[in-house]
Motif scaffolding. Structure first.
Motif, short mmCIF file in Angstrom:
data_model
loop_
_atom_site.label_atom_id
_atom_site.label_comp_id
_atom_site.label_asym_id
_atom_site.label_seq_id
_atom_site.Cartn_x
_atom_site.Cartn_y
_atom_site.Cartn_z
N LEU A 233 -33.94 36.71 23.61
CA LEU A 233 -34.71 36.46 22.64
C LEU A 233 -36.21 36.67 22.83
CD1 LEU A 233 -33.17 33.42 21.11
CD2 LEU A 233 -33.04 36.00 20.13
N GLY A 234 -37.12 37.08 21.85
CA GLY A 234 -38.52 37.10 22.22
C GLY A 234 -39.04 35.78 22.02
N THR A 235 -40.36 35.67 22.38
CA THR A 235 -41.05 34.42 22.13
C THR A 235 -41.85 34.46 21.05
OG1 THR A 235 -42.76 35.16 23.99
CG2 THR A 235 -40.76 33.99 24.87
N ASP A 236 -42.05 35.67 20.22
CA ASP A 236 -42.87 35.60 19.38
C ASP A 236 -42.32 36.24 18.01
OD1 ASP A 236 -43.10 38.27 19.51
OD2 ASP A 236 -45.03 38.31 20.33
N TYR A 237 -42.94 36.14 16.93
CA TYR A 237 -42.54 36.64 15.64
C TYR A 237 -43.56 37.55 15.14
CZ TYR A 237 -39.85 32.20 15.92
OH TYR A 237 -38.72 31.34 16.25
N ALA A 238 -43.71 38.67 16.00
CA ALA A 238 -44.61 39.75 15.91
C ALA A 238 -44.61 40.47 14.22
CB ALA A 238 -44.45 40.62 16.99
N GLN A 239 -43.43 40.11 13.76
CA GLN A 239 -43.04 41.28 12.70
C GLN A 239 -43.34 40.34 11.44
OE1 GLN A 239 -43.12 44.51 12.56
NE2 GLN A 239 -43.52 44.32 14.69
N GLN A 240 -43.65 38.98 11.50
CA GLN A 240 -43.71 38.05 10.48
C GLN A 240 -44.99 37.45 10.35
OE1 GLN A 240 -41.07 36.47 8.75
NE2 GLN A 240 -40.02 38.21 9.88
N ASP A 241 -45.70 38.11 9.23
CA ASP A 241 -47.07 37.81 9.00
C ASP A 241 -47.14 36.56 8.15
OD1 ASP A 241 -49.73 37.94 8.55
OD2 ASP A 241 -49.47 39.30 6.79
N CYS A 242 -46.93 35.16 8.91
CA CYS A 242 -46.76 34.04 8.33
C CYS A 242 -47.33 32.92 9.06
CB CYS A 242 -45.23 33.98 8.09
SG CYS A 242 -44.75 32.10 7.73
N SER A 243 -48.08 31.95 8.69
CA SER A 243 -48.37 30.79 9.36
C SER A 243 -47.20 29.94 10.20
CB SER A 243 -49.52 30.17 8.44
OG SER A 243 -48.68 29.52 7.20
N LEU A 244 -46.18 29.99 9.38
CA LEU A 244 -45.22 29.04 10.19
C LEU A 244 -44.72 30.01 11.11
CD1 LEU A 244 -43.09 26.82 10.07
CD2 LEU A 244 -41.71 28.24 8.43
N ALA A 245 -44.59 31.10 11.12
CA ALA A 245 -44.12 31.76 12.25
C ALA A 245 -44.99 31.85 13.43
CB ALA A 245 -44.03 33.37 12.12
N ARG A 246 -46.61 31.71 13.35
CA ARG A 246 -47.54 31.40 14.09
C ARG A 246 -47.38 30.14 14.86
NH1 ARG A 246 -47.75 35.88 12.60
NH2 ARG A 246 -46.48 36.21 14.17
N ALA A 247 -46.87 28.96 13.96
CA ALA A 247 -46.95 27.60 14.38
C ALA A 247 -45.86 27.47 15.43
CB ALA A 247 -46.82 26.65 13.28
N LEU A 248 -44.51 28.43 14.96
CA LEU A 248 -43.48 28.49 15.89
C LEU A 248 -43.65 28.87 17.17
CD1 LEU A 248 -40.52 28.91 13.14
CD2 LEU A 248 -41.09 26.75 14.42
N GLU A 249 -44.50 30.13 17.26
CA GLU A 249 -45.08 30.61 18.44
C GLU A 249 -45.53 29.64 19.29
OE1 GLU A 249 -47.26 34.04 17.71
OE2 GLU A 249 -45.46 35.13 17.01
N VAL A 250 -46.20 28.38 18.92
CA VAL A 250 -46.67 27.33 19.77
C VAL A 250 -45.78 26.24 20.11
CG1 VAL A 250 -48.60 25.65 19.67
CG2 VAL A 250 -49.28 27.88 18.76
N ILE A 251 -45.09 25.87 19.02
CA ILE A 251 -44.24 24.69 19.26
C ILE A 251 -42.85 24.80 19.04
CG2 ILE A 251 -46.16 22.95 18.50
CD1 ILE A 251 -45.04 22.69 15.85
N GLY A 252 -42.45 26.01 18.67
CA GLY A 252 -41.19 26.28 18.36
C GLY A 252 -40.04 26.58 19.42
N GLU A 253 -40.71 26.62 20.67
CA GLU A 253 -39.68 26.78 22.05
C GLU A 253 -39.03 25.46 22.31
OE1 GLU A 253 -40.86 29.81 25.09
OE2 GLU A 253 -42.79 28.81 24.72
N ARG A 254 -37.62 25.62 22.78
CA ARG A 254 -36.96 24.46 23.20
C ARG A 254 -37.80 23.56 24.06
NH1 ARG A 254 -30.87 23.88 25.62
NH2 ARG A 254 -30.84 21.63 25.23
N TRP A 255 -37.94 22.37 23.79
CA TRP A 255 -38.59 21.24 24.37
C TRP A 255 -39.86 21.03 24.17
CZ3 TRP A 255 -35.33 18.29 27.01
CH2 TRP A 255 -34.22 18.91 27.41
N SER A 256 -40.57 21.73 23.46
CA SER A 256 -42.01 21.70 23.00
C SER A 256 -42.29 20.57 22.18
CB SER A 256 -42.52 22.96 22.38
OG SER A 256 -42.53 24.02 23.47
N LEU A 257 -41.32 20.43 21.03
CA LEU A 257 -41.62 19.40 20.05
C LEU A 257 -41.47 18.03 20.86
CD1 LEU A 257 -40.94 20.62 16.60
CD2 LEU A 257 -42.84 19.50 17.45
#
Length: 178
Positions: free
Chosen positions: A3-27
């Motif tokens: 799986l990739g670590t970003d949502y490059a094809q998603q032009d959405c602020s939720l996708a950008r937030a998940l790139e920062v805090i969406g990885e397992r353990w981050s939250l």
């Protein structure tokens, strides 16, 4: 395929937030930072997280501006990880997700509840003290054991310290200093 670590094809602020805090353990790291955990070894023991993963997640959260490093020991230099202003803004989503988990994903009641320091009332899922009519920032939240008396079966020093009522963001030191 990994799986990739970003949502490059998603032009959405939720996708950008998940790139920062969406990885397992981050939250969970962010949650523990609200609880006052700041030292690497305390995160390591409390989360049961692999050392390499914790190192990578802490580095990513610092680079993203969610946490910052502050030395707490000189020889050898050791750093604590504390929430930035941007990190503090994650309180409402973290609290709301925890409350959602209580209602929809947990088999039993939570071990802790979050209350308003001024009056002791439990916060709503939106982080509001209903009797006082105010949104309560994390600096004015106290985590308390659940009224049922249900306790975590964990016996690590962080879990034992968190079993007592304590204000959020209060440094948690497991070496007898706090």
């Amino acid at each position: 395929m990994a799986l990739g670590t970003d949502y490059a094809q998603q032009d959405c602020s939720l996708a950008r937030a998940l790139e920062v805090i969406g990885e397992r353990w981050s939250l969970l790291i962010v949650r523990d930072a609200f609880y006052g955990v700041s030292r690497f070894n305390d995160f390591l023991v409390h989360l049961d997280i692999p050392r390499a993963v914790l190192t990578a997640r802490l580095r990513a959260l610092v680079e993203a501006g969610v946490l910052y490093k502050e030395p707490y020991q000189d020889s050898p230099v050791r750093y604590g990880y504390l929430l930035t202003e941007a990190g503090l803004e994650l309180w409402l989503p973290v609290h709301a997700l925890a409350r959602w988990g209580e209602r929809h994903a947990a088999e039993q009641e939570s071990h802790t509840v979050f209350t308003h320091d001024a009056c002791g009332n439990r916060l709503s899922p939106a982080g509001v003290c209903v009797p006082c009519g105010v949104a309560v920032p994390p600096a004015h939240v106290v985590m308390r054991p659940a009224p049922s008396g249900r306790r975590s079966p964990r016996t690590d020093p962080v879990s034992l310290a968190l079993a007592q009522p304590r204000p959020l963001l209060t440094p948690l030191l497991t070496d007898g200093q706090g």
